[in-house]
Design an enzyme around this catalytic site. Structure first.
Site, mmCIF file in Angstrom:
data_model
loop_
_atom_site.group_PDB
_atom_site.id
_atom_site.type_symbol
_atom_site.label_atom_id
_atom_site.label_comp_id
_atom_site.label_asym_id
_atom_site.label_seq_id
_atom_site.Cartn_x
_atom_site.Cartn_y
_atom_site.Cartn_z
ATOM 1 N N LEU A 124 8.356 12.637 -41.359
ATOM 2 C CA LEU A 124 8.489 13.959 -40.725
ATOM 3 C C LEU A 124 7.157 14.470 -40.209
ATOM 4 C CD1 LEU A 124 10.453 17.021 -41.956
ATOM 5 C CD2 LEU A 124 7.968 17.235 -41.742
ATOM 6 N N LEU A 125 7.198 15.009 -39.012
ATOM 7 C CA LEU A 125 6.028 15.698 -38.428
ATOM 8 C C LEU A 125 6.371 17.171 -38.320
ATOM 9 C CD1 LEU A 125 4.184 14.780 -35.118
ATOM 10 C CD2 LEU A 125 5.626 16.818 -35.161
ATOM 11 N N ASN A 126 5.408 18.047 -38.688
ATOM 12 C CA ASN A 126 5.575 19.448 -38.284
ATOM 13 C C ASN A 126 4.315 19.954 -37.589
ATOM 14 O OD1 ASN A 126 5.265 19.392 -41.339
ATOM 15 N ND2 ASN A 126 5.085 21.577 -41.105
ATOM 16 N N ASP A 127 3.662 20.968 -38.073
ATOM 17 C CA ASP A 127 2.664 21.685 -37.272
ATOM 18 C C ASP A 127 1.538 20.823 -36.689
ATOM 19 O OD1 ASP A 127 4.124 23.443 -38.798
ATOM 20 O OD2 ASP A 127 2.401 24.327 -39.827
ATOM 21 N N GLN A 165 0.792 17.843 -39.399
ATOM 22 C CA GLN A 165 1.422 17.847 -40.725
ATOM 23 C C GLN A 165 2.360 16.655 -40.793
ATOM 24 O OE1 GLN A 165 1.310 20.541 -43.534
ATOM 25 N NE2 GLN A 165 -0.606 19.986 -42.565
ATOM 26 N N TYR A 220 -2.059 21.351 -46.271
ATOM 27 C CA TYR A 220 -1.269 22.144 -45.327
ATOM 28 C C TYR A 220 -2.089 22.483 -44.090
ATOM 29 C CZ TYR A 220 3.005 22.847 -48.114
ATOM 30 O OH TYR A 220 4.205 22.681 -48.764
ATOM 31 N N SER A 221 -1.466 23.236 -43.189
ATOM 32 C CA SER A 221 -2.019 23.416 -41.847
ATOM 33 C C SER A 221 -3.394 24.065 -41.811
ATOM 34 C CB SER A 221 -1.058 24.247 -41.011
ATOM 35 O OG SER A 221 0.041 23.439 -40.682
ATOM 36 N N ARG A 270 -1.988 31.044 -46.159
ATOM 37 C CA ARG A 270 -2.345 29.700 -45.660
ATOM 38 C C ARG A 270 -2.621 29.649 -44.163
ATOM 39 N NH1 ARG A 270 3.057 29.087 -47.780
ATOM 40 N NH2 ARG A 270 4.586 29.491 -46.146
ATOM 41 N N ASP A 271 -2.957 28.438 -43.713
ATOM 42 C CA ASP A 271 -3.100 28.055 -42.304
ATOM 43 C C ASP A 271 -4.346 28.646 -41.640
ATOM 44 O OD1 ASP A 271 -0.600 27.002 -42.917
ATOM 45 O OD2 ASP A 271 0.503 28.616 -41.936
HETATM 46 C C1 FRU Z 1 4.602 26.025 -40.920
HETATM 47 C C2 FRU Z 1 4.153 25.647 -42.318
HETATM 48 C C3 FRU Z 1 2.764 26.172 -42.610
HETATM 49 C C4 FRU Z 1 2.271 25.225 -43.671
HETATM 50 C C5 FRU Z 1 2.881 23.924 -43.216
HETATM 51 C C6 FRU Z 1 3.263 22.974 -44.310
HETATM 52 O O1 FRU Z 1 5.555 25.164 -40.404
HETATM 53 O O2 FRU Z 1 5.074 26.124 -43.275
HETATM 54 O O3 FRU Z 1 2.713 27.520 -42.998
HETATM 55 O O4 FRU Z 1 0.895 25.167 -43.735
HETATM 56 O O5 FRU Z 1 4.027 24.258 -42.464
HETATM 57 O O6 FRU Z 1 3.665 21.760 -43.771
#
Ligand code: FRU
Length: 478
Positions: free
Chosen positions: A39-42, A58, A101-102, A160-161
């Site tokens: 899985l890929l996210n941010d 991510q 995390y991000s 976060r982030d």
């Molecule tokens: C947003 C998020 C961020 C977090 C990351 C974890 O999509 O929830 O807030 O850092 O994804 O993968």
């Protein structure tokens, strides 16, 4: 082997083990960033450094779900051709064991600095959060420096982030946060040396002077200056749907105003959504060496049916949007596909579509990788474009609505998103095997969405009940 090496080896073994299955998936994209497996996210750490663009992401390599994220890494000379690099960060230390995390990247003293959130779950299921730093001499391998900022009082561990920038010789870090009263906020830290950070306070958020109730958590903030204004891009969670607005599970948008970092205080206008489609979240921007402000977002949304994506059985899920150049026009963010994408154009075709109560199939060789540029000359009532039987774009001139419909991947239903236009001047549409991005009127509005046409359904139709004359230019993207 230490924990970091073990995790790297395990992840790369998984890439190898599944690459054949993943690569045979008909929904693998041709010109979008996606994970090699899992899985890929941010998007994270987006930067151009020494001429090379770096885009981290991510990444959960071990399953098509969320968990202890890695920072995967792509690099590029041109924002079009991307190379998958070795893993940048693994969740291998006490302060990031449940996820790197991000976060973001800045360059200083010939080193690339990345800031990220260390996510930690304790035995009782409680959460801890640490803002961490890692540095790199070559942009490829990173040395973790540990924790540089801790949770201030008054906030929960949903904190976060970090996005970091420099202004007037000082460093600033904006973070997404939740107060103990469960209000979403954007908060600011400052530093002179990137290692010691002090907390300044929040700059805006839910239940503040300028905003009523506006979400229980804010994620992935980004502060940029554009056209003489300051813009806070942020992802509020917990907004209720309202007419055409806030239709996705979580939102992504921006406030334009003026940020006084020292107070800190951000005076701003109304929240505007960045995208009108189904899949857009956690955008991150960077200012590149040519001075352009470029945005990339995750073409997905948290908590939005991802387990129903047809790519899941083939062990991967999600992708990024195309990179877009941002400008500000009358306090509105304009997003244009970056011009480098034009280098992918092949086999230009120009057609004049002139219809009355009829449908015409466009002569497109590869609708699974095509760019379209549509300029209406005459529209009596409206028209629609149907994409491979899986999505439709419908323009209704009388009320100025532009609607994107797609087949749900959960059931047989059709999902819709709308926006309102004063007029329709042009549509620039990017079709990839399982994504569609529609830039309206030179990027004044954008619809981003995943869609999953049946492989083999390759027809793109233009349909109109009353008179239309439309010029269509198409290119194969390769
Ligand atoms: C947003 C998020 C961020 C977090 C990351 C974890 O999509 O929830 O807030 O850092 O994804 O993968």
């Amino acid at each position: 082997m230490n924990q970091d090496q073990e995790l790297r080896e395990k992840a790369m073994n998984r890439v190898k083990e599944y690459q054949d299955i993943v690569n045979l998936d008909p929904y693998r994209l041709y010109y979008h960033i996606m994970p090699p497996v899992g899985l890929l996210n941010d998007p994270n750490g987006f930067i151009q450094w020494k001429g090379v663009y770096h885009l981290f992401y991510q990444w959960m390599p071990f399953k098509t779900g969320h968990g202890a994220k890695f920072w995967g890494h792509y690099s590029s000379e041109d924002l079009v051709n991307w190379r998958h690099e070795e893993i940048a960060l693994t969740p291998s230390d006490w302060y990031d064991k449940n996820g790197c995390y991000s976060g973001s990247a800045v360059a200083e003293n010939d080193l690339l600095h990345v800031f990220y959130t260390g996510n930690v779950r304790d035995e009782e299921g409680g959460r801890e959060t640490y803002q961490c730093l890692a540095v790199s001499k070559d942009g490829i391998s990173f040395e973790k420096q540990g924790v540089v900022a801790r949770l201030p009082e008054g906030y929960t561990a949903h904190f976060r982030d970090p996005k970091v920038w420099k202004k007037n010789g000082r460093w600033y870090m904006v973070l997404g946060a939740q107060t103990e009263r469960l209000e979403g906020r954007a908060v600011l830290f400052t530093s002179t040396n990137l290692k010691e950070w002090s907390f300044l306070g929040d700059i805006t958020g839910s239940n503040t002077e300028q905003l009523d109730e506006f979400g229980y958590m804010w994620e992935c903030p980004d502060v940029i200056s554009l056209g003489g204004k300051d813009v806070l891009i942020v992802c509020p969670q917990g907004l209720k749907a309202e007419g055409f607005h806030y239709q996705n599970a979580h939102q992504s948008g921006y406030f334009v105003g003026e940020l006084d970092e020292r107070k800190p205080e951000f005076k701003h206008g109304e929240f505007e959504e960045l995208d009108r489609g189904f899949d857009f979240y956690a955008p991150q921007t960077t200012k590149d060496e040519s001075g352009r402000r470029i945005l990339v977002a995750w073409m997905g949304v948290p908590d939005q049916n991802e387990q129903h994506h047809p790519t899941i059985p083939n062990q991967w899920v999600h992708c990024m949007t195309l990179p877009r150049e941002l400008t500000l026009n009358n306090d509105k963010l304009i997003q244009k596909p970056i011009q480098e994408l034009r280098t992918l154009r092949r086999d230009e075709k120009n057609t004049k579509v002139s219809l009355h109560q009829a449908a015409e199939k466009l002569d497109i060789d590869h609708p699974e990788k095509t760019e379209l540029f549509i300029t209406p000359q005459l529209i009596e009532e409206g028209f629609e474009v149907s994409f491979r039987g899986a999505a439709r774009l419908i323009y209704n001139k009388a009320d100025g609505t532009l609607t994107l419909e797609r087949n749900s991947c959960v059931d047989e239903s059709t999902e819709v998103r709308h926006c309102r236009l004063n007029e329709l001047r042009d549509l620039n549409i990017f079709l990839d095997s399982s994504s569609i991005e529609i830039f309206v009127n030179g990027g004044e509005e954008v619809f981003s969405a995943r869609y999953f046409p049946y492989p083999g359904n390759n027809h793109v139709w233009i349909i109109a009940r009353k008179d239309i004359i439309i010029n269509v230019t198409s290119w194969t993207m390769s």
